[in-house]
Motif scaffolding. Structure first.
Motif, mmCIF file in Angstrom:
data_model
loop_
_atom_site.group_PDB
_atom_site.id
_atom_site.type_symbol
_atom_site.label_atom_id
_atom_site.label_comp_id
_atom_site.label_asym_id
_atom_site.label_seq_id
_atom_site.Cartn_x
_atom_site.Cartn_y
_atom_site.Cartn_z
ATOM 1 N N HIS A 298 5.310 36.709 8.597
ATOM 2 C CA HIS A 298 4.662 35.257 8.598
ATOM 3 C C HIS A 298 5.404 34.595 7.184
ATOM 4 O O HIS A 298 5.431 35.524 6.226
ATOM 5 N N LYS A 299 5.675 33.410 7.159
ATOM 6 C CA LYS A 299 6.375 32.847 6.184
ATOM 7 C C LYS A 299 5.529 32.550 5.125
ATOM 8 O O LYS A 299 6.195 32.503 3.983
ATOM 9 N N ALA A 300 4.105 32.236 5.169
ATOM 10 C CA ALA A 300 3.314 32.185 4.097
ATOM 11 C C ALA A 300 2.945 33.726 3.185
ATOM 12 O O ALA A 300 2.468 33.425 2.304
ATOM 13 N N VAL A 301 3.545 34.701 3.881
ATOM 14 C CA VAL A 301 3.402 36.054 3.147
ATOM 15 C C VAL A 301 4.422 36.391 2.553
ATOM 16 O O VAL A 301 5.467 36.710 2.875
ATOM 17 N N GLN A 399 -5.588 42.102 18.688
ATOM 18 C CA GLN A 399 -5.049 40.710 18.918
ATOM 19 C C GLN A 399 -5.764 39.866 18.167
ATOM 20 O O GLN A 399 -5.273 38.773 17.650
ATOM 21 N N ASP A 400 -7.300 40.069 18.594
ATOM 22 C CA ASP A 400 -7.981 39.074 17.846
ATOM 23 C C ASP A 400 -8.095 38.904 16.056
ATOM 24 O O ASP A 400 -8.180 37.900 15.772
ATOM 25 N N ILE A 401 -7.897 40.147 15.624
ATOM 26 C CA ILE A 401 -7.519 40.360 14.112
ATOM 27 C C ILE A 401 -6.335 39.469 13.828
ATOM 28 O O ILE A 401 -6.323 38.635 12.905
ATOM 29 N N ILE A 402 -5.147 39.809 14.275
ATOM 30 C CA ILE A 402 -3.967 39.356 13.984
ATOM 31 C C ILE A 402 -4.052 37.746 14.348
ATOM 32 O O ILE A 402 -3.623 36.866 13.533
ATOM 33 N N ASN A 403 -4.633 37.240 15.406
ATOM 34 C CA ASN A 403 -4.637 35.788 15.740
ATOM 35 C C ASN A 403 -5.644 35.106 14.441
ATOM 36 O O ASN A 403 -5.049 33.955 13.991
ATOM 37 N N ASP A 404 -6.795 35.468 14.115
ATOM 38 C CA ASP A 404 -7.475 35.009 13.153
ATOM 39 C C ASP A 404 -6.659 35.045 11.746
ATOM 40 O O ASP A 404 -6.575 33.889 10.923
ATOM 41 N N PHE A 405 -5.763 36.162 11.499
ATOM 42 C CA PHE A 405 -5.081 36.189 10.245
ATOM 43 C C PHE A 405 -3.943 35.095 10.420
ATOM 44 O O PHE A 405 -3.676 34.299 9.288
ATOM 45 N N ILE A 406 -3.360 35.181 11.211
ATOM 46 C CA ILE A 406 -2.068 34.118 11.572
ATOM 47 C C ILE A 406 -2.599 32.811 11.351
ATOM 48 O O ILE A 406 -2.013 31.820 10.825
ATOM 49 N N GLN A 407 -3.845 32.270 11.857
ATOM 50 C CA GLN A 407 -4.091 30.753 11.804
ATOM 51 C C GLN A 407 -4.602 30.461 10.702
ATOM 52 O O GLN A 407 -4.405 29.496 9.970
ATOM 53 N N ALA A 408 -5.283 31.572 9.677
ATOM 54 C CA ALA A 408 -5.660 31.425 8.267
ATOM 55 C C ALA A 408 -4.199 31.311 7.561
ATOM 56 O O ALA A 408 -4.087 30.300 6.687
ATOM 57 N N CYS A 409 -3.298 32.174 7.768
ATOM 58 C CA CYS A 409 -2.117 31.887 6.746
ATOM 59 C C CYS A 409 -1.169 30.554 7.184
ATOM 60 O O CYS A 409 -0.738 30.078 6.322
ATOM 61 N N ASP A 410 -1.480 29.961 8.650
ATOM 62 C CA ASP A 410 -1.005 28.723 8.878
ATOM 63 C C ASP A 410 -1.430 27.754 8.313
ATOM 64 O O ASP A 410 -1.009 26.504 8.092
ATOM 65 N N ALA A 411 -2.859 27.848 8.117
ATOM 66 C CA ALA A 411 -3.534 26.742 7.237
ATOM 67 C C ALA A 411 -3.240 26.661 5.768
ATOM 68 O O ALA A 411 -3.613 25.583 5.282
ATOM 69 N N ILE A 412 -2.531 27.413 5.145
ATOM 70 C CA ILE A 412 -2.294 27.518 3.755
ATOM 71 C C ILE A 412 -1.447 26.431 3.451
ATOM 72 O O ILE A 412 -0.389 26.025 4.175
#
Ligand code: PLP
Length: 412
Positions: A298-301, A399-412
């Motif tokens: 992920h680009k925000a990480v 997949q649910d853990i990954i999805n939640d993390f990715i949408q949170a990183c997208d929100a940064i």
């Protein structure tokens, strides 16, 4: 049975069905004291001339049964249960070292353990010598005639660095001092302490061992590797009449005097966790690896720290020492405190909570919470960076853990 495998020991080891009723779960003896028929009998029990119970701050049948099972899982000499992980650590140190002694400690530590060593233990006159847990030569150079023990975390919290247990064990053995490891992150499933030369293994059972985040507790196991007759410790020497049980006797004495035993109900809850520990640790590990691999892209990480990634400094050591698993803990750096806060605030399922080892995925910003009392330099050395989130990966669908993390990183 000594030849059962780990997962069988965790279900059947240490105690069988209740002799009177056949109950297969250990009965909860929720009683402060235990009555005796005669004054002589109580005197004999107090003096250890006859086996029995008299007061639950000293010992209790529920506690004893749970201790036997933990000991079976480690194939140890004996286990002692505590009211918390911190009680397990403080009582272990106080049962081995006294004013004028020193202890050599790997400095990647859980915040409260660091405060304990810098505060209470140092205030008791025990010098604490901090070293890099991954630099074996530093341990060697800090040990002298007054050193009583080596202490490290099996996976530093939250730095996730990995000590070389065989190398540390060799150094400890040559000096006749015990190697003590806090295996909270690895549990007896991932780290077979006895095989790696560890003398005393302890954990906050609050975390993975209990599982589900339902009770606070701690445990200490004497693995049976150390010959206590050779111990330098005054407290252990004072218990010489108990032979190889002299460390456990010293520990139980400190626990009794400090009032640090676990409550019977909490011990019962802790015991429920054993039966699924192997299954849970495997799932925590596969979920954490999947999340670490997803976040790396992920680009925000900025970076992901997980012992299961090849980019981890001690990846091969972790692979060798941890039974093919890498645990459920990882850390993520997001560039700034603002980004870390934005990520945590955007989680929909992941809980913002300081505990770990829960079935739920948990995240915390450690720098200004758990590690708020450390100086900037101490925080940096402990791997607690100002843009870091610590994640305890749970048992949900990966997949649910990954999805939640990715949408949170997208929100940064
Ligand atoms: N050791 C480690 C590695 C921990 O992470 C913790 C708590 O997070 C403890 C010990 C202390 O455990 P407790 O909170 O049960 O006292």
């Amino acid at each position: 049975m000594a030849d059962w495998n780990f997962d069988t020991q965790a279900i059947h080891g240490g105690f069988g069905p209740d002799e009177q009723t056949g109950a297969t779960k250990v009965p909860i003896y929720q009683s402060a004291g235990f009555a005796h028929e005669t004054a002589q009998e109580l005197e004999d029990t107090f003096q250890g001339k006859q086996f029995g119970y008299y007061y639950s701050r000293v010992s209790n049948p529920t506690i004893n049964a749970i201790e036997s099972r933990i000991n079976a899982m480690e194939r140890g000499r004996g286990a002692v249960l505590f009211s918390s992980g911190m009680a397990a650590i403080s009582n272990t140190i106080l049962s081995l070292a006294k004013a004028g002694d020193n202890i050599v400690v790997g400095k990647s530590l859980f915040g409260s353990t660091y405060y304990l060593f810098k505060g209470l233990i140092s205030d008791c006159g025990i010098e604490v010598r901090f070293v890099d847990p991954t630099d074996t030569s530093e341990f060697e150079s800090k040990i002298d005639d007054s050193t009583q023990l080596i202490f490290v975390e099996s996976l530093g919290n939250p730095k996730l660095d990995v000590p070389d247990f065989k190398a540390l064990s060799k150094i400890a053995k040559a000096q006749c001092i015990p190697l003590i490891v806090d295996s909270t992150f690895t549990t007896p499933f991932m780290l077979q302490a006895k095989e790696w030369g560890i003398d005393v293994v302890l954990y906050a059972t609050t975390k993975y061992i209990c599982g589900g985040g339902s009770t606070i507790g701690g445990a200490v196991v004497d693995t049976g590797n150390f010959k206590w007759k050779d111990s330098r410790s005054k407290q252990v020497k004072d218990m010489a009449m108990f032979g190889n049980l002299s460390f456990l006797s010293s520990l139980k004495k400190v626990r009794s005097n400090a009032g640090a035993i676990q409550a019977p109900f909490n011990a019962f809850i802790t015991g429920l966790g054993f039966e699924t520990l192997a299954l849970r640790m495997e799932k925590h590990s596969t979920n954490a690896l999947a999340l670490a691999q997803a976040l790396e892209k992920h680009k925000a990480v900025d970076s992901v720290n997980y012992p299961g990634l090849e980019s981890h400094n001690e990846h091969s050591l972790a692979k060798e020492q941890f039974n093919g698993c890498f645990g459920g803990m990882l850390t993520v750096r997001l560039g700034s405190k603002e980004n870390a806060f934005a990520c945590i605030d955007a989680f929909k399922m992941i809980r913002n909570l300081v505990n770990l080892g829960d079935s739920k995925t948990l995240a915390v910003y450690p720098a200004t919470t758990i590690y708020r009392h450390l100086s900037d330099q101490e925080r940096e050395e402990a791997g607690v960076y100002s843009d870091l989130i610590r994640v305890s990966v749970g048992l949900e669908n990966s997949q649910d853990i990954i999805n939640d993390f990715i949408q949170a990183c997208d929100a940064i």
